[in-house]
Motif scaffolding. Structure first.
Motif, short mmCIF file in Angstrom:
data_model
loop_
_atom_site.label_atom_id
_atom_site.label_comp_id
_atom_site.label_asym_id
_atom_site.label_seq_id
_atom_site.Cartn_x
_atom_site.Cartn_y
_atom_site.Cartn_z
N ILE A 76 -12.97 4.73 11.45
CA ILE A 76 -11.67 4.47 12.07
C ILE A 76 -11.64 5.09 13.46
CG2 ILE A 76 -9.18 4.86 11.86
CD1 ILE A 76 -9.55 5.01 8.86
N PHE A 132 2.90 1.70 16.18
CA PHE A 132 3.03 2.43 17.44
C PHE A 132 4.40 2.29 18.10
CE2 PHE A 132 -1.70 2.07 17.38
CZ PHE A 132 -1.95 3.42 17.41
N THR A 136 -3.52 4.74 -0.32
CA THR A 136 -4.41 5.54 0.52
C THR A 136 -4.07 7.00 0.24
OG1 THR A 136 -4.43 3.83 2.22
CG2 THR A 136 -5.19 5.99 2.89
N ARG A 165 1.56 -6.74 9.04
CA ARG A 165 1.99 -5.50 8.40
C ARG A 165 3.38 -5.02 8.82
NH1 ARG A 165 -3.02 -5.99 9.15
NH2 ARG A 165 -2.95 -5.34 11.32
N VAL A 175 -12.28 0.06 11.85
CA VAL A 175 -10.87 -0.15 12.21
C VAL A 175 -10.77 0.16 13.70
CG1 VAL A 175 -8.48 0.49 11.75
CG2 VAL A 175 -10.12 0.44 9.87
N ARG A 194 6.15 -1.59 7.78
CA ARG A 194 6.08 -0.22 7.22
C ARG A 194 7.46 0.27 6.82
NH1 ARG A 194 1.94 -0.90 10.59
NH2 ARG A 194 0.04 0.18 10.04
N ARG A 218 0.86 -1.19 0.00
CA ARG A 218 0.00 0.00 0.00
C ARG A 218 0.88 1.23 0.00
NH1 ARG A 218 -5.10 1.40 0.73
NH2 ARG A 218 -5.66 -0.76 1.08
N CYS A 233 -1.48 -9.53 13.17
CA CYS A 233 -0.83 -8.49 12.37
C CYS A 233 0.07 -9.10 11.30
CB CYS A 233 0.00 -7.58 13.28
SG CYS A 233 0.75 -6.22 12.38
N MET A 236 -6.74 7.57 16.83
CA MET A 236 -5.54 7.02 17.49
C MET A 236 -4.60 8.15 17.93
SD MET A 236 -4.64 3.72 15.09
CE MET A 236 -4.48 4.52 13.51
N ARG A 260 -15.33 3.25 5.93
CA ARG A 260 -14.59 2.64 7.05
C ARG A 260 -14.48 3.65 8.18
NH1 ARG A 260 -10.09 -1.00 5.34
NH2 ARG A 260 -8.88 0.89 5.47
N THR A 267 -8.08 3.70 -1.55
CA THR A 267 -8.80 4.19 -0.38
C THR A 267 -8.63 5.71 -0.35
OG1 THR A 267 -8.35 2.16 0.83
CG2 THR A 267 -8.93 4.08 2.14
N PHE A 313 -6.05 -5.57 17.01
CA PHE A 313 -5.96 -6.77 16.16
C PHE A 313 -4.50 -7.15 15.94
CE2 PHE A 313 -7.43 -2.81 14.25
CZ PHE A 313 -6.29 -2.40 13.55
N LYS A 364 -12.73 2.53 -1.12
CA LYS A 364 -12.87 2.61 0.33
C LYS A 364 -12.74 4.07 0.78
CE LYS A 364 -11.27 -2.07 1.12
NZ LYS A 364 -10.34 -2.96 1.82
N1 LIG Z 1 -3.31 -0.11 14.78
C1 LIG Z 1 -3.14 -0.29 13.48
N2 LIG Z 1 -3.80 0.49 12.62
C2 LIG Z 1 -3.59 0.30 11.32
C3 LIG Z 1 -2.75 -0.71 10.81
N3 LIG Z 1 -2.76 -0.67 9.47
C4 LIG Z 1 -3.58 0.34 9.14
N4 LIG Z 1 -4.08 0.92 10.26
C5 LIG Z 1 -4.98 2.06 10.32
O1 LIG Z 1 -6.15 1.72 9.66
C6 LIG Z 1 -6.67 2.85 8.99
C7 LIG Z 1 -6.93 2.48 7.56
O2 LIG Z 1 -5.71 2.34 6.87
P1 LIG Z 1 -5.61 2.20 5.31
O3 LIG Z 1 -4.46 3.04 4.84
O4 LIG Z 1 -6.92 2.43 4.70
O5 LIG Z 1 -5.14 0.71 5.07
P2 LIG Z 1 -5.80 -0.72 5.41
O6 LIG Z 1 -6.86 -0.59 6.43
O7 LIG Z 1 -4.70 -1.67 5.66
O8 LIG Z 1 -6.48 -1.05 4.05
P3 LIG Z 1 -7.07 -2.45 3.50
O9 LIG Z 1 -5.97 -3.04 2.74
O10 LIG Z 1 -8.14 -2.00 2.62
O11 LIG Z 1 -7.55 -3.22 4.64
C8 LIG Z 1 -5.64 3.98 9.18
O12 LIG Z 1 -6.07 4.80 10.24
C9 LIG Z 1 -4.41 3.23 9.56
O13 LIG Z 1 -3.57 3.99 10.37
C10 LIG Z 1 -2.08 -1.51 11.76
O14 LIG Z 1 -1.28 -2.37 11.43
N5 LIG Z 1 -2.30 -1.25 13.08
#
Ligand SMILES: Nc1nc2c(ncn2[C@@H]2O[C@H](COP(=O)(O)OP(=O)(O)OP(=O)(O)O)[C@@H](O)[C@H]2O)c(=O)[nH]1
Ligand SMILES: C[S@@+](CC[C@H](N)C(=O)[O-])C[C@H]1O[C@@H](n2cnc3c(N)ncnc32)[C@H](O)[C@@H]1O
Ligand code: SF4
Ligand code: SF4
Length: 339
Positions: free
Chosen positions: A201, A285, A109, A271, A258, A273, A78, A269, A204, A199, A131, A265, A170
């Motif tokens: 959110i 975080f 995004t 993910r 979210v 970055r 992403r 995880c 945070m 979505r 998104t 969640f 999204k």
């Molecule tokens: N706590 C937490 N928040 C996350 C994480 N990944 C994304 N977010 C939050 O989720 C919200 C949506 O993020 P997006 O950039 O749309 O990405 P995404 O939710 O991974 O998108 P999808 O691939 O469509 O699921 C943002 O506020 C991000 O900061 C994560 O690993 N941990």
């Protein structure tokens, strides 16, 4: 399964499996810390010191690091920022990442401001998921939240994204009590006849964003509110999905939550970055970062990058700290991380 077998079977290499058994297959790449909006929950009011261009990863470095991650098992990237659309070489980056064998999702995004002209060409170049962030459907309130009068441009961007065939588009709404929580139902109604996924959110905490726990509107509260008007049916999602998703009966669009603050969640995880200056961050975080840019600029080969990535993943913590503690921990501002 042996390490060699994992590699042969196209499973993520050990380097992307952490000590809690989590397989990391999703890389979020921040392309810039610059932005054409000033959302108060993301950008500190005094601004940030933007990274000078020579310190940012250039196009070749972004593609090289991304290709190492893909070889190690990442299948979804992403693009984020700051605002990824302000990066002049975005089209070239999208085209080159989109061509990486093994990458199935290339997402972005964006705040949507300049998508009106670019949604279709980016899709043609290889972007396959989009998104767009929008916290209000009211023009005046948009100006209050983002400090810029760009509501119409974002709406144009959303229309262009729908016309270009991203499905769903999204829409990310950061819900803040007393700021925009009176618009939750309006957003849902907006998606009645369009393939949008709205979505919600949870707000945070990040340095400089004036977060307070009373500002968080938990997902259960929103869900209960919506259930007084609509019937919500859960949608099956990827086991590591960030959002809990629901179909609304009789609706073309869907909704997602979210829930980082009230129902985190971290256990699933997947993910990682990459910041725009080339640091690997294994948790949104956590202040811990390791430079991949410095390895590349010192002449390190891909094996050296893999080794550094593997070490960082090995140190990843099980979960983020509790809500109140997070607000006190050191971290970059959200605009410097990319969400
Ligand atoms: N706590 C937490 N928040 C996350 C994480 N990944 C994304 N977010 C939050 O989720 C919200 C949506 O993020 P997006 O950039 O749309 O990405 P995404 O939710 O991974 O998108 P999808 O691939 O469509 O699921 C943002 O506020 C991000 O900061 C994560 O690993 N941990
Ligand atoms: C940092 S922005 C970068 C991409 C792009 N500029 C945009 O706004 O979509 C990525 C996502 O993080 C979300 N975000 C930023 N600050 C947040 C916060 N304090 N709490 C929850 N989400 C936040 C934004 O709403 C956006 O959806
Ligand atoms: S949320 Fe996105 S658009 Fe808003 S200030 Fe942050 S990076 Fe810019
Ligand atoms: S807070 Fe950290 S560990 Fe938890 S889901 Fe987000 S990135 Fe993963």
């Amino acid at each position: 399964m042996s390490y060699a077998a994992l590699k042969l079977s196209n499973e993520p290499a050990r380097g992307l499996i952490d000590r809690f058994g989590r397989r990391h297959s999703y890389l979020r790449v921040s392309l810039t810390d610059r932005c054409n909006l000033r959302c108060g929950y993301c950008m500190p009011p005094e601004g940030i010191t933007v990274t000078p261009k020579p310190q940012l990863l250039d196009e070749n470095e972004v593609v090289r690091v991304a290709s190492v991650f893909v070889r190690m098992g990442v299948d979804k990237i992403r693009l984020t920022g700051g605002e990824p659309l302000v990066r002049k070489d975005l089209d070239a980056i999208v085209a080159r990442l989109g061509a990486l064998p093994g990458l199935s999702v290339l997402a972005m995004t964006s705040n949507g401001i300049t998508l009106g002209e670019r949604a279709a060409s980016l899709r043609a170049a290889g972007l396959n998921a989009l998104t767009i962030s929008l916290d209000t459907l009211k023009r005046d309130r948009f100006l209050d939240i983002t400090k810029r009068d760009k509501f119409d441009a974002v709406m144009e961007g959303i229309e262009a994204a729908l016309a270009a065939g991203y499905a769903p588009v999204k829409i990310n709404m950061v819900v803040m009590r007393g700021v925009n929580d009176d618009e939750i139902e309006d957003f849902v109604a907006w998606a009645q006849d369009r393939p949008l996924q709205i979505r919600f959110i949870e707000y945070m905490p990040f340095p400089g964003n004036h977060w307070h726990s009373a500002g968080v509107v938990g997902w259960n509260e929103i869900r209960e509110r919506l259930e007084t008007r609509w019937k919500l049916a859960p949608i099956a999602v990827h086991p590591s999905a960030v959002a809990k998703e629901f179909q609304l009966v009789g609706h073309q669009g869907s909704i997602g939550f979210v829930t980082s603050m009230t129902d985190s969640f971290c256990g699933t995880c997947n993910r990682l970055r990459l910041t725009s200056d080339g640091n690997l961050k294994t948790c949104l975080f956590s202040p811990a970062e390791q430079s991949l840019r410095d390895i590349m600029r010192a002449g390190g080969d891909d094996a050296a990058l893999e080794a550094q990535i593997g070490r960082a993943v090995g140190l990843k913590q099980a979960a983020h700290a509790p809500m109140e503690e997070l607000a006190r921990l050191g971290n970059r501002a959200m605009i410097e991380i990319g969400g």
